[in-house]
Design a protein around this motif. Structure first.
Motif, PDB file in Angstrom:
ATOM      1  N   MET A 282       0.805  -1.219   0.000  1.00 48.68           N
ATOM      2  CA  MET A 282       0.000   0.000   0.000  1.00 48.68           C
ATOM      3  C   MET A 282       0.838   1.269   0.000  1.00 48.68           C
ATOM      4  N   ARG A 283       2.162   1.127  -0.039  1.00 49.28           N
ATOM      5  CA  ARG A 283       2.984   2.334  -0.096  1.00 49.28           C
ATOM      6  C   ARG A 283       2.703   3.133  -1.359  1.00 49.28           C
ATOM      7  N   ARG A 284       2.423   2.422  -2.426  1.00 48.24           N
ATOM      8  CA  ARG A 284       2.020   3.042  -3.677  1.00 48.24           C
ATOM      9  C   ARG A 284       0.708   2.393  -4.125  1.00 48.24           C
ATOM     10  N   PRO A 285      -0.033   3.013  -5.020  1.00 45.62           N
ATOM     11  CA  PRO A 285      -1.268   2.366  -5.493  1.00 45.62           C
ATOM     12  C   PRO A 285      -0.980   0.971  -6.051  1.00 45.62           C
ATOM     13  N   TYR A 286      -1.723   0.001  -5.562  1.00 51.89           N
ATOM     14  CA  TYR A 286      -1.495  -1.403  -5.917  1.00 51.89           C
ATOM     15  C   TYR A 286      -2.708  -1.908  -6.695  1.00 51.89           C
ATOM     16  N   TYR A 287      -2.535  -2.030  -8.017  1.00 55.71           N
ATOM     17  CA  TYR A 287      -3.621  -2.468  -8.888  1.00 55.71           C
ATOM     18  C   TYR A 287      -3.618  -3.984  -9.010  1.00 55.71           C
ATOM     19  N   MET A 288      -4.828  -4.542  -9.096  1.00 54.14           N
ATOM     20  CA  MET A 288      -4.989  -5.990  -9.228  1.00 54.14           C
ATOM     21  C   MET A 288      -6.078  -6.283 -10.247  1.00 54.14           C
TER      22      MET A 288
END
Length: 330
Positions: A282-288
């Motif tokens: 979650m430090r950076r936007p985490y796309y899935m």
């Protein structure tokens, strides 16, 4: 209609064989007598009611027109001459005629198939099927409606499942601008946790931030995702501070950090990952995408409808970065 009016005009004429509607010009006295006779006969006939011609009783326009012709023939026969309007077309401007549905529609077949009552609104129909749709960012109005629907469905039947379809960017817009407080998402989450019903969550477009938390908060084994939907987790955003003093900005920053820690703990609980793992991604936007969200534990199943082959041919993001020589910095 024109034939009916012509028949009415013919019925007003005297039936004497010697009578002519146009008196001969050779005899002035006989012409005047014939003209007086015509006027007298016309007034006598006009004072009497003209029999209504046989028409379709279901046609509201013709019924009204025939009624006026029978009761008040002077409204149709003694019409002012208007060169701008063709004959008898100005009757459509009559408020007495146009007070019926014929003003808009004159087709009997259409009137018969027109619904008697207006259809219900779509959210009510979905609610009747125990479906709650979250299709907007989590602003106060959306939160109020969703919480009220969840409470109503539980009161209606605490044993039947509730289906929540999610296509929301959470408390932010697409461009990342904050539109709602983190408490909006937590309010819906707490309401979900209080339900006795089985909750099925389905991501149909995007579940970002707090919306991703709601997606993962469904009943285990009942969390679904469409093949081309996206999920993304990110840290809460600091609202616009404007002209706030530095002390107030610091207070807000501390509140955002607290909300981030709560979000990390809840995602860790529902995805089965450790707190450190969730905090790290979650430090950076985490796309899935759908397979990645299933692997991370956000969902349990992907609602395939023949798209397995298409998704299988897509190169994973890590392999794409490796082939392109891109190094991700964590």
């Amino acid at each position: 209609m024109a034939s009916c009016l012509q028949a009415s005009m013919n019925s007003l004429l005297p039936r004497s064989s010697s009578f002519s509607p146009h008196p001969p010009l050779s005899s002035n006295s006989s012409g005047r007598r014939n003209l007086k006779t015509f006027r007298y006969a016309f007034r006598a006939k006009a004072s009497a009611k003209i029999p209504m011609p046989p028409i379709n009783p279901k046609d509201p326009f013709l019924s009204t027109l025939a009624s006026i012709a029978a009761n008040s023939p002077e409204k149709l026969l003694n019409r002012p001459v208007n060169a701008d309007v063709p004959p008898y077309l100005d009757i459509f401007d009559s408020p007495q005629l146009m007070s019926s549905p014929a003003q808009v529609e004159r087709s009997v077949a259409y009137n018969e198939h027109r619904p008697r009552t207006p259809p219900p609104d779509l959210p009510s129909m979905l609610l009747d099927g125990r479906i709650v749709y979250i299709g907007m960012p989590l602003v106060p109005a959306v939160t109020e409606l969703v919480v009220a629907e969840l409470m109503y469905l539980q009161w209606l039947d605490p044993k039947e499942p509730i289906y929540i379809y999610i296509n929301s960017t959470g408390t932010t817009r697409d461009d990342g601008e904050t539109v709602g407080m983190e408490s909006e998402g937590f309010a819906i989450y707490d309401s979900l946790m209080q339900l006795k019903n089985e909750v099925h969550t389905v991501c149909v477009g995007a579940a970002i931030g707090q919306a991703c938390l709601l997606l993962s908060a469904g009943t285990k084994g009942k969390r679904f995702m469409m093949p081309h939907a996206k999920a993304m987790i990110q840290q809460p955003r600091v609202p616009s501070s404007g002209l706030m003093p530095a002390s107030d900005v610091l207070i807000r920053a501390k509140e955002v950090i607290t909300n981030r820690d709560i979000l990390v703990e809840l995602l860790s609980k529902h995805t089965g990952n450790s707190v450190e793992t969730v905090a790290n991604v979650m430090r950076r936007p985490y796309y899935m995408d759908a397979p990645k969200a299933k692997e991370f534990g956000v969902i349990d199943r992907i609602l395939w409808r023949g798209q397995e082959k298409i998704i299988a041919d897509v190169v994973p993001s890590e392999e794409f970065d490796k082939n392109a020589g891109i190094k991700s910095v964590v």
